[in-house]
Design an enzyme around this catalytic site. Structure first.
Site, PDB file in Angstrom:
ATOM      1  CB  SER A  92      40.753  39.315  34.946  1.00 15.75           C
ATOM      2  OG  SER A  92      40.419  38.175  34.203  1.00 15.75           O
ATOM      3  CG  ASP A 245      41.264  34.380  34.450  1.00 17.21           C
ATOM      4  OD1 ASP A 245      41.279  35.063  33.406  1.00 17.21           O
ATOM      5  OD2 ASP A 245      40.586  34.699  35.453  1.00 17.21           O
TER       6      ASP A 245
END
Length: 454
Positions: A92, A245
């Site tokens: 991430s 995300d």
């Protein structure tokens, strides 16, 4: 083995090919007959995805590879391709030396605590066994990118783009600068262009070393985006992390927008029908005020997008989000979808006017944040438990879903153990500076009392 964000940490230490192989085997053992695997562009992602695929196929599961793709693309693909689970190989917003594995259900929800614990148990007990030589799983790919050569767009990414364009309508498309940050979020620029926006990109070439800026989009790392927007006639700047995300934004004046400001705007827009909005325990009073004025209500949850998603799947919830940049519209997907958030924000600017003016219209309340280093991870939890006991003696009602949150007429404060570091964090917010200071002092007093008995 798993945290709330999956398995994540330094490659070769926390995250290894052996770990990835074991997770693939465990998912197949746990009942995933068909598995979707994708990754962000980190250099170690290809071999880790190979390891997950090898383990799953060795234990009889079929694998569909979607290549370099945004995590929300991978999460959506589990349902699109009739799989039982998915794995995003990504760290991430972490630095490039890290990597990780995040598992997804066929509902597009990250694995919850029960499933994470079960996978961990299977790995530790070495449960399951290889399939017979003529029953091992197959592997197939979707598009050129799925061959992991970095070229073209995968079928899954194209399908995500189509879903974004179908979900959002923009009448007077704004000019948008998209800072992909060398991550996997290029689908945002493609969708915005198809929606009619004039799009300029920064860091659009996928490169898991993140040469253009650190992966996490913050005020400090997005200075190039802010400068570009301020120096041009752009209406909006969008920034993603490595796996897209998360979405953060820069307004038309080149100012980086705080996460609570975006949370309030998204929430206020989503609750026009009187629905419920989900926000973590540390979200600002601004969110409560905006949502209540729109006729909705705020439901608090633990910090972490998996907890937002678990609550957002319930009836009556129209939106859930975290100030870190994770935004969920449950009628579209239960995964934090950065590209969807970017398109929604562009539509909001087109409909309601400049982002700078929308943010200026929000109420503003002071916030104080502090942290207390502790000797060990166990100490932070003991301190928070002792604070909870002290707070229960003083207040009729406390919220212990994630730390200790106390609401008063003056505002609120939160005492919470850090999820990743040996720290106890304190957050306090009142509607005036004096009230905020007083609430912070109250929280510190509770911690001092707890330290004497913990």
């Amino acid at each position: 083995m798993f945290g709330t964000s999956g398995i994540r940490g330094p490659f070769g230490e926390t995250v290894t090919a052996d770990v990835a192989l074991s997770v693939g085997r465990a998912l197949a053992t746990h009942g995933a007959d068909r598995l979707v695997i994708g990754r962000d562009p980190r250099p170690t992602g290809s071999l880790l995805a190979d390891a997950v695929s090898t383990g799953a196929r060795e234990y009889g599961a079929d694998v569909l590879r979607v290549g370099v793709a945004a995590t929300p693309t991978i999460a959506r693909s589990v349902d699109w391709y009739d799989a039982e689970a998915g794995v995003a190989v990504t760290a991430s917003h972490n630095p490039p030396a890290d990597n990780g594995l995040k598992c997804w259900t066929d509902e597009g929800v990250a694995f919850g605590e029960e499933r994470r614990e079960r996978i961990t148990e299977i790995v530790r007990n070495d449960e399951g066994e290889p399939a017979a030589w003529d029953a091992v799983g197959t592997e197939s790919a979707r598009g050129a990118e799925a061959r992991c050569d970095g070229s073209g767009r995968s079928d899954a990414t194209e399908r995500h783009r189509e879903a974004l364009v179908e979900a959002v309508s923009i009448q007077d498309p704004p000019s948008v600068v998209v800072d992909v940050g060398n991550g996997a979020g290029g689908v945002t620029a493609d969708a915005l262009r198809e929606l009619g926006c004039d799009v300029t990109t920064l860091g659009a070439e996928p490169d898991g070393r993140f040469p253009s800026r650190p992966s996490e989009p913050t005020a400090g790392t997005c200075d190039a985006l802010a400068t570009h927007v301020a120096a041009t006639d752009a209406d909006l700047g969008i920034a993603h992390d490595g796996d897209a995300d998360r979405t953060m934004a820069v307004d038309d004046r080149g100012r980086f927008c705080a996460g609570d400001e975006l949370l309030a705007l998204f929430a206020g827009d989503a609750v026009a029908d009187g629905a419920t909005v989900v926000a973590p325990v540390g979200a600002s009073l601004v969110v409560d005020d905006v949502v209540e004025q729109a006729g909705g209500r705020v439901e608090r949850c633990r910090v972490g997008d998996v907890f937002v998603a678990e609550r957002a799947r319930e009836s009556g919830v129209s939106f859930g989000g975290e100030p870190s940049g994770a935004w969920i519209w449950p009628h579209q997907t239960l995964a934090p979808d950065g590209p969807l958030a970017a398109c929604k924000l562009a539509a909001l600017v087109a409909r309601e006017g400049p982002l700078s003016q929308q943010i200026a219209a929000l109420p503003s309340y002071p916030v104080e944040r502090d942290q207390l280093p502790v000797a060990a991870a166990a100490d932070k939890n003991e301190i928070v438990e002792a604070v909870a006991r002290r707070a229960a003696e003083r207040y009729e009602e406390i919220d212990e879903r994630d730390g200790v949150r106390v609401e008063t007429e003056a505002g609120w404060f939160l005492v919470r153990a850090s999820g990743t570091q040996p720290l106890v964090r304190v957050t306090a917010q009142g509607r005036t500076e004096d009230r905020t200071v007083a609430l912070t002092e109250t929280a510190r007093d509770l911690i001092d009392d707890a330290l004497q008995t913990a």
